[in-house]
Design a protein around this motif. Structure first.
Motif, PDB file in Angstrom:
ATOM      1  N   LYS A  58       0.824  -1.208   0.000  1.00 17.68           N
ATOM      2  CA  LYS A  58       0.000   0.000   0.000  1.00 17.68           C
ATOM      3  C   LYS A  58       0.861   1.262   0.000  1.00 17.68           C
ATOM      4  N   LYS A  59       1.971   1.201   0.706  1.00 12.76           N
ATOM      5  CA  LYS A  59       2.856   2.353   0.826  1.00 12.76           C
ATOM      6  C   LYS A  59       3.690   2.574  -0.428  1.00 12.76           C
ATOM      7  N   HIS A  60       3.992   1.482  -1.143  1.00 15.95           N
ATOM      8  CA  HIS A  60       4.873   1.567  -2.313  1.00 15.95           C
ATOM      9  C   HIS A  60       4.228   0.880  -3.521  1.00 15.95           C
ATOM     10  N   PRO A  61       3.256   1.516  -4.145  1.00 20.74           N
ATOM     11  CA  PRO A  61       2.582   0.907  -5.301  1.00 20.74           C
ATOM     12  C   PRO A  61       3.501   0.729  -6.505  1.00 20.74           C
ATOM     13  N   GLU A  62       4.659   1.377  -6.476  1.00 19.10           N
ATOM     14  CA  GLU A  62       5.612   1.267  -7.578  1.00 19.10           C
ATOM     15  C   GLU A  62       6.485   0.008  -7.478  1.00 19.10           C
ATOM     16  N   ILE A  63       6.292  -0.762  -6.406  1.00 15.54           N
ATOM     17  CA  ILE A  63       7.064  -1.990  -6.181  1.00 15.54           C
ATOM     18  C   ILE A  63       6.103  -3.165  -6.087  1.00 15.54           C
ATOM     19  N   ASN A  64       6.497  -4.311  -6.646  1.00 16.47           N
ATOM     20  CA  ASN A  64       5.729  -5.547  -6.521  1.00 16.47           C
ATOM     21  C   ASN A  64       6.260  -6.362  -5.347  1.00 16.47           C
ATOM     22  N   TYR A  65       5.345  -6.946  -4.585  1.00 13.81           N
ATOM     23  CA  TYR A  65       5.727  -7.673  -3.378  1.00 13.81           C
ATOM     24  C   TYR A  65       5.258  -9.125  -3.436  1.00 13.81           C
ATOM     25  N   ILE A  66       6.145 -10.017  -3.010  1.00 15.10           N
ATOM     26  CA  ILE A  66       5.818 -11.435  -2.889  1.00 15.10           C
ATOM     27  C   ILE A  66       6.049 -11.854  -1.447  1.00 15.10           C
ATOM     28  N   GLY A  67       5.014 -12.411  -0.821  1.00 12.63           N
ATOM     29  CA  GLY A  67       5.129 -12.922   0.530  1.00 12.63           C
ATOM     30  C   GLY A  67       5.145 -14.436   0.518  1.00 12.63           C
ATOM     31  N   ILE A  68       6.090 -15.016   1.227  1.00 12.24           N
ATOM     32  CA  ILE A  68       6.236 -16.474   1.300  1.00 12.24           C
ATOM     33  C   ILE A  68       5.930 -16.933   2.718  1.00 12.24           C
ATOM     34  N   VAL A  90       0.662  -7.388  -5.104  1.00  7.78           N
ATOM     35  CA  VAL A  90       0.941  -8.401  -4.082  1.00  7.78           C
ATOM     36  C   VAL A  90       0.654  -9.790  -4.632  1.00  7.78           C
ATOM     37  N   GLN A  91       1.573 -10.720  -4.348  1.00  6.23           N
ATOM     38  CA  GLN A  91       1.343 -12.140  -4.591  1.00  6.23           C
ATOM     39  C   GLN A  91       1.808 -12.898  -3.348  1.00  6.23           C
ATOM     40  N   LEU A  92       1.106 -13.974  -3.019  1.00 12.43           N
ATOM     41  CA  LEU A  92       1.402 -14.737  -1.813  1.00 12.43           C
ATOM     42  C   LEU A  92       1.643 -16.191  -2.180  1.00 12.43           C
ATOM     43  N   VAL A  93       2.718 -16.741  -1.623  1.00 12.45           N
ATOM     44  CA  VAL A  93       3.174 -18.074  -2.009  1.00 12.45           C
ATOM     45  C   VAL A  93       3.135 -19.006  -0.811  1.00 12.45           C
ATOM     46  N   LEU A  94       2.448 -20.122  -0.964  1.00 15.93           N
ATOM     47  CA  LEU A  94       2.376 -21.132   0.091  1.00 15.93           C
ATOM     48  C   LEU A  94       3.487 -22.148  -0.144  1.00 15.93           C
ATOM     49  N   THR A  95       4.611 -21.925   0.514  1.00 16.55           N
ATOM     50  CA  THR A  95       5.755 -22.821   0.346  1.00 16.55           C
ATOM     51  C   THR A  95       6.783 -22.536   1.427  1.00 16.55           C
ATOM     52  N   ASP A  96       7.874 -23.297   1.404  1.00 15.48           N
ATOM     53  CA  ASP A  96       8.966 -23.150   2.354  1.00 15.48           C
ATOM     54  C   ASP A  96       9.994 -22.176   1.792  1.00 15.48           C
ATOM     55  N   GLY A  97      10.416 -21.217   2.600  1.00 14.02           N
ATOM     56  CA  GLY A  97      11.366 -20.212   2.149  1.00 14.02           C
ATOM     57  C   GLY A  97      12.757 -20.726   1.846  1.00 14.02           C
TER      58      GLY A  97
END
Length: 214
Positions: A58-68, A90-97
């Motif tokens: 939300k703070k940085h719409p110019e950056i893409n974020y992936i959460g693992i 935003v994209q969210l990944v269900l896996t082991d880091g």
């Protein structure tokens, strides 16, 4: 920390494939297809309920974020936040880091965040710490030269271990903060908190390291 299973979690995430990824390997070298643009990609390993990754998006719409995140009952709450905010970055990944270098190409991501990772305090569990040499090598395999790693923890032992581990790996420190929430106003204002941080910041110091791979 053991998390109670939520029966609704997997069915809910299955209804939102626009945010959830179960098979990250298939996006190796093609992550821009998930975002429909070529903006820089930042990754958080261990996203928990998603407060940090959603706040950053939300703070940085110019950056893409992936959460693992590996725990489905936790990640479902992050997916819910993404749905509520309708965030395109935003994209969210269900896996082991531990497998980041199996689903990102070198230079495909530009920055990495480790927030309040499990400290694994027993010596025999050192290899499980997300700042151990094995993990640092996997991060270096996907990040470009001079890319930043940001690390926050409230665990003094993990902080001290991480300082030594990053230093021995040859990383260059941009900043080391011994009490993040008693820093100057600008640092505090730019800090996006995790759920854990919000809850425990008054109970003791939050440590933060920003370091670069050389």
């Amino acid at each position: 920390m053991r998390v109670r299973k939520k029966k609704w979690a997997i069915p809910y995430m299955d209804k939102h494939p626009e945010y959830l990824i179960n098979d990250p390997e298939k996006y190796l070298g093609k992550w821009e297809n998930r975002f429909k643009n070529n903006a820089p990609i930042h990754v958080e390993i261990g996203s928990g309920k998603g407060q940090f990754i959603i706040g950053m998006a939300k703070k940085h719409p110019e950056i893409n974020y992936i959460g693992i995140e590996i725990q489905d009952s936790v990640l479902a709450m992050a997916v819910n936040k993404a749905v509520d905010n309708q965030l395109p970055n935003v994209q969210l990944v269900l896996t082991d880091g531990k497998d980041v270098d199996s689903f990102f190409e070198k230079g495909e991501i530009q920055k990495l965040y480790l927030n309040f990772s499990d400290p694994w305090p027993k010596t025999r569990h050192e290899k499980r710490r997300l700042t151990s040499p094995k993990f640092l090598q996997s991060y270096q395999n996907v990040l470009p030269k001079n890319a930043e790693l940001e690390f926050k923890t409230d665990n003094r032992g993990l902080f001290e271990y991480s300082l030594v581990s990053l230093n021995n790996f040859g990383m260059k420190f941009s900043s080391v903060n011994l009490n993040l929430h008693h820093s100057d106003e600008e640092i505090i204002a730019n800090n996006v908190e995790t759920e854990y941080e919000e809850k425990y910041k008054e109970k003791g110091p939050i440590y933060k390291i920003v370091a670069q791979f050389t």
